[in-house]
Design a protein around this motif. Structure first.
Motif, PDB file in Angstrom:
ATOM      1  N   LYS A  13      -1.205  53.846  69.764  1.00 44.88           N
ATOM      2  CA  LYS A  13      -0.400  52.688  69.397  1.00 44.88           C
ATOM      3  C   LYS A  13       0.904  53.143  68.750  1.00 44.88           C
ATOM      4  O   LYS A  13       1.008  54.271  68.286  1.00 44.88           O
ATOM      5  CB  LYS A  13      -1.178  51.806  68.418  1.00 44.88           C
ATOM      6  N   ILE A  14       1.859  52.250  68.725  1.00 37.76           N
ATOM      7  CA  ILE A  14       3.141  52.538  68.082  1.00 37.76           C
ATOM      8  C   ILE A  14       3.064  52.264  66.586  1.00 37.76           C
ATOM      9  O   ILE A  14       3.487  53.078  65.771  1.00 37.76           O
ATOM     10  CB  ILE A  14       4.269  51.719  68.741  1.00 37.76           C
ATOM     11  N   VAL A  15       2.529  51.112  66.221  1.00 34.44           N
ATOM     12  CA  VAL A  15       2.408  50.756  64.810  1.00 34.44           C
ATOM     13  C   VAL A  15       1.049  51.271  64.320  1.00 34.44           C
ATOM     14  O   VAL A  15       0.014  50.682  64.590  1.00 34.44           O
ATOM     15  CB  VAL A  15       2.535  49.235  64.589  1.00 34.44           C
ATOM     16  N   THR A  16       1.093  52.402  63.641  1.00 36.65           N
ATOM     17  CA  THR A  16      -0.104  53.006  63.065  1.00 36.65           C
ATOM     18  C   THR A  16       0.092  53.132  61.564  1.00 36.65           C
ATOM     19  O   THR A  16       1.195  52.928  61.049  1.00 36.65           O
ATOM     20  CB  THR A  16      -0.354  54.404  63.657  1.00 36.65           C
ATOM     21  N   LYS A  17      -0.975  53.469  60.879  1.00 40.92           N
ATOM     22  CA  LYS A  17      -0.882  53.645  59.423  1.00 40.92           C
ATOM     23  C   LYS A  17       0.138  54.738  59.092  1.00 40.92           C
ATOM     24  O   LYS A  17       0.930  54.601  58.167  1.00 40.92           O
ATOM     25  CB  LYS A  17      -2.253  54.016  58.867  1.00 40.92           C
ATOM     26  N   ARG A  18       0.140  55.802  59.885  1.00 38.71           N
ATOM     27  CA  ARG A  18       1.081  56.902  59.669  1.00 38.71           C
ATOM     28  C   ARG A  18       2.522  56.426  59.824  1.00 38.71           C
ATOM     29  O   ARG A  18       3.396  56.774  59.035  1.00 38.71           O
ATOM     30  CB  ARG A  18       0.789  58.028  60.659  1.00 38.71           C
ATOM     31  N   ASN A  19       2.787  55.624  60.848  1.00 36.42           N
ATOM     32  CA  ASN A  19       4.152  55.159  61.091  1.00 36.42           C
ATOM     33  C   ASN A  19       4.611  54.148  60.044  1.00 36.42           C
ATOM     34  O   ASN A  19       5.793  54.079  59.718  1.00 36.42           O
ATOM     35  CB  ASN A  19       4.290  54.591  62.493  1.00 36.42           C
ATOM     36  N   VAL A  20       3.691  53.360  59.514  1.00 32.16           N
ATOM     37  CA  VAL A  20       4.066  52.430  58.446  1.00 32.16           C
ATOM     38  C   VAL A  20       4.422  53.219  57.186  1.00 32.16           C
ATOM     39  O   VAL A  20       5.407  52.907  56.510  1.00 32.16           O
ATOM     40  CB  VAL A  20       2.939  51.408  58.187  1.00 32.16           C
ATOM     41  N   GLY A  61      15.861  46.174  57.059  1.00 29.38           N
ATOM     42  CA  GLY A  61      16.038  45.484  58.335  1.00 29.38           C
ATOM     43  C   GLY A  61      15.509  46.299  59.501  1.00 29.38           C
ATOM     44  O   GLY A  61      14.859  45.762  60.409  1.00 29.38           O
ATOM     45  N   SER A  62      15.743  47.594  59.466  1.00 25.04           N
ATOM     46  CA  SER A  62      15.241  48.466  60.526  1.00 25.04           C
ATOM     47  C   SER A  62      13.720  48.523  60.509  1.00 25.04           C
ATOM     48  O   SER A  62      13.074  48.545  61.557  1.00 25.04           O
ATOM     49  CB  SER A  62      15.802  49.877  60.369  1.00 25.04           C
ATOM     50  N   ALA A  63      13.121  48.552  59.322  1.00 24.72           N
ATOM     51  CA  ALA A  63      11.661  48.587  59.211  1.00 24.72           C
ATOM     52  C   ALA A  63      11.043  47.315  59.769  1.00 24.72           C
ATOM     53  O   ALA A  63      10.050  47.358  60.498  1.00 24.72           O
ATOM     54  CB  ALA A  63      11.252  48.783  57.754  1.00 24.72           C
ATOM     55  N   ILE A  64      11.636  46.182  59.438  1.00 23.53           N
ATOM     56  CA  ILE A  64      11.121  44.900  59.952  1.00 23.53           C
ATOM     57  C   ILE A  64      11.257  44.852  61.468  1.00 23.53           C
ATOM     58  O   ILE A  64      10.319  44.452  62.171  1.00 23.53           O
ATOM     59  CB  ILE A  64      11.853  43.724  59.272  1.00 23.53           C
ATOM     60  N   ALA A  65      12.391  45.292  61.990  1.00 22.58           N
ATOM     61  CA  ALA A  65      12.592  45.302  63.448  1.00 22.58           C
ATOM     62  C   ALA A  65      11.588  46.237  64.121  1.00 22.58           C
ATOM     63  O   ALA A  65      11.009  45.898  65.164  1.00 22.58           O
ATOM     64  CB  ALA A  65      14.016  45.728  63.778  1.00 22.58           C
ATOM     65  N   PHE A  66      11.347  47.414  63.538  1.00 21.73           N
ATOM     66  CA  PHE A  66      10.378  48.363  64.090  1.00 21.73           C
ATOM     67  C   PHE A  66       8.985  47.744  64.142  1.00 21.73           C
ATOM     68  O   PHE A  66       8.282  47.856  65.155  1.00 21.73           O
ATOM     69  CB  PHE A  66      10.343  49.643  63.255  1.00 21.73           C
ATOM     70  N   ILE A  68       8.112  44.544  64.195  1.00 18.01           N
ATOM     71  CA  ILE A  68       8.040  43.428  65.148  1.00 18.01           C
ATOM     72  C   ILE A  68       8.013  43.945  66.582  1.00 18.01           C
ATOM     73  O   ILE A  68       7.145  43.566  67.374  1.00 18.01           O
ATOM     74  CB  ILE A  68       9.224  42.461  64.928  1.00 18.01           C
ATOM     75  N   VAL A  69       8.946  44.815  66.921  1.00 23.41           N
ATOM     76  CA  VAL A  69       9.015  45.344  68.294  1.00 23.41           C
ATOM     77  C   VAL A  69       7.805  46.228  68.584  1.00 23.41           C
ATOM     78  O   VAL A  69       7.203  46.151  69.664  1.00 23.41           O
ATOM     79  CB  VAL A  69      10.334  46.109  68.521  1.00 23.41           C
ATOM     80  N   GLY A  70       7.410  47.060  67.632  1.00 23.75           N
ATOM     81  CA  GLY A  70       6.244  47.927  67.818  1.00 23.75           C
ATOM     82  C   GLY A  70       4.965  47.139  68.028  1.00 23.75           C
ATOM     83  O   GLY A  70       4.151  47.479  68.888  1.00 23.75           O
ATOM     84  N   ALA A  71       4.769  46.077  67.252  1.00 23.79           N
ATOM     85  CA  ALA A  71       3.573  45.248  67.412  1.00 23.79           C
ATOM     86  C   ALA A  71       3.566  44.566  68.781  1.00 23.79           C
ATOM     87  O   ALA A  71       2.518  44.480  69.434  1.00 23.79           O
ATOM     88  CB  ALA A  71       3.495  44.207  66.293  1.00 23.79           C
ATOM     89  N   ALA A  72       4.725  44.104  69.212  1.00 25.17           N
ATOM     90  CA  ALA A  72       4.808  43.466  70.534  1.00 25.17           C
ATOM     91  C   ALA A  72       4.510  44.474  71.646  1.00 25.17           C
ATOM     92  O   ALA A  72       3.773  44.172  72.589  1.00 25.17           O
ATOM     93  CB  ALA A  72       6.190  42.849  70.734  1.00 25.17           C
ATOM     94  N   LEU A  73       5.045  45.674  71.535  1.00 23.41           N
ATOM     95  CA  LEU A  73       4.781  46.703  72.544  1.00 23.41           C
ATOM     96  C   LEU A  73       3.324  47.164  72.511  1.00 23.41           C
ATOM     97  O   LEU A  73       2.748  47.475  73.556  1.00 23.41           O
ATOM     98  CB  LEU A  73       5.727  47.886  72.351  1.00 23.41           C
ATOM     99  N   ASP A  74       2.723  47.193  71.327  1.00 25.92           N
ATOM    100  CA  ASP A  74       1.305  47.543  71.237  1.00 25.92           C
ATOM    101  C   ASP A  74       0.434  46.507  71.939  1.00 25.92           C
ATOM    102  O   ASP A  74      -0.540  46.842  72.602  1.00 25.92           O
ATOM    103  CB  ASP A  74       0.866  47.676  69.774  1.00 25.92           C
ATOM    104  N   ARG A  75       0.784  45.236  71.803  1.00 28.89           N
ATOM    105  CA  ARG A  75       0.021  44.181  72.492  1.00 28.89           C
ATOM    106  C   ARG A  75       0.125  44.308  74.009  1.00 28.89           C
ATOM    107  O   ARG A  75      -0.788  43.931  74.728  1.00 28.89           O
ATOM    108  CB  ARG A  75       0.500  42.809  72.055  1.00 28.89           C
ATOM    109  N   LEU A  76       1.239  44.830  74.477  1.00 24.25           N
ATOM    110  CA  LEU A  76       1.422  45.029  75.916  1.00 24.25           C
ATOM    111  C   LEU A  76       0.810  46.342  76.406  1.00 24.25           C
ATOM    112  O   LEU A  76       0.783  46.594  77.617  1.00 24.25           O
ATOM    113  CB  LEU A  76       2.915  45.024  76.262  1.00 24.25           C
ATOM    114  N   GLY A  77       0.322  47.171  75.503  1.00 22.96           N
ATOM    115  CA  GLY A  77      -0.231  48.471  75.870  1.00 22.96           C
ATOM    116  C   GLY A  77       0.829  49.433  76.361  1.00 22.96           C
ATOM    117  O   GLY A  77       0.583  50.287  77.201  1.00 22.96           O
TER     118      GLY A  77
END
Length: 86
Positions: A13-20, A61-66, A68-77
């Motif tokens: 996944k893109i949004v992981t505990k490490r990336n947060v 702002g960059s963190a919030i964008a990351f 949002i976009v990361g969660a959306a891309l994770d849902r799409l696999g």
């Protein structure tokens, strides 16, 4: 380049505990870099207030964008599909 290094992860996944957690590390790297650069140019006292407020807005702002976009891309696999394609 230093800001991107904390985000290397082999997870599926893109949004992981490490990336947060890396978002906070990236903030400190960015804030320190801007503070030093502005301190050299304008003086360290003035740079403290201007650099800190700008870094909070930019990094926040960059963190919030990351997220949002990361969660959306994770849902799409997205990351799994990219890895399969290589």
């Amino acid at each position: 380049m230093l800001i991107c290094l904390p985000f290397s992860s082999k997870a599926g996944k893109i949004v992981t505990k490490r990336n947060v957690l890396a978002l906070f590390l990236a903030f400190w790297i960015s804030a320190a870099g801007y503070y030093v650069a502005e301190g050299i140019m304008f003086g360290f006292t003035a740079a403290f207030f201007t650099s800190l407020s700008g870094s909070i807005i930019q990094s926040g702002g960059s963190a919030i964008a990351f997220l949002i976009v990361g969660a959306a891309l994770d849902r799409l696999g997205f990351k799994q599909n990219i890895v399969k394609g290589i």
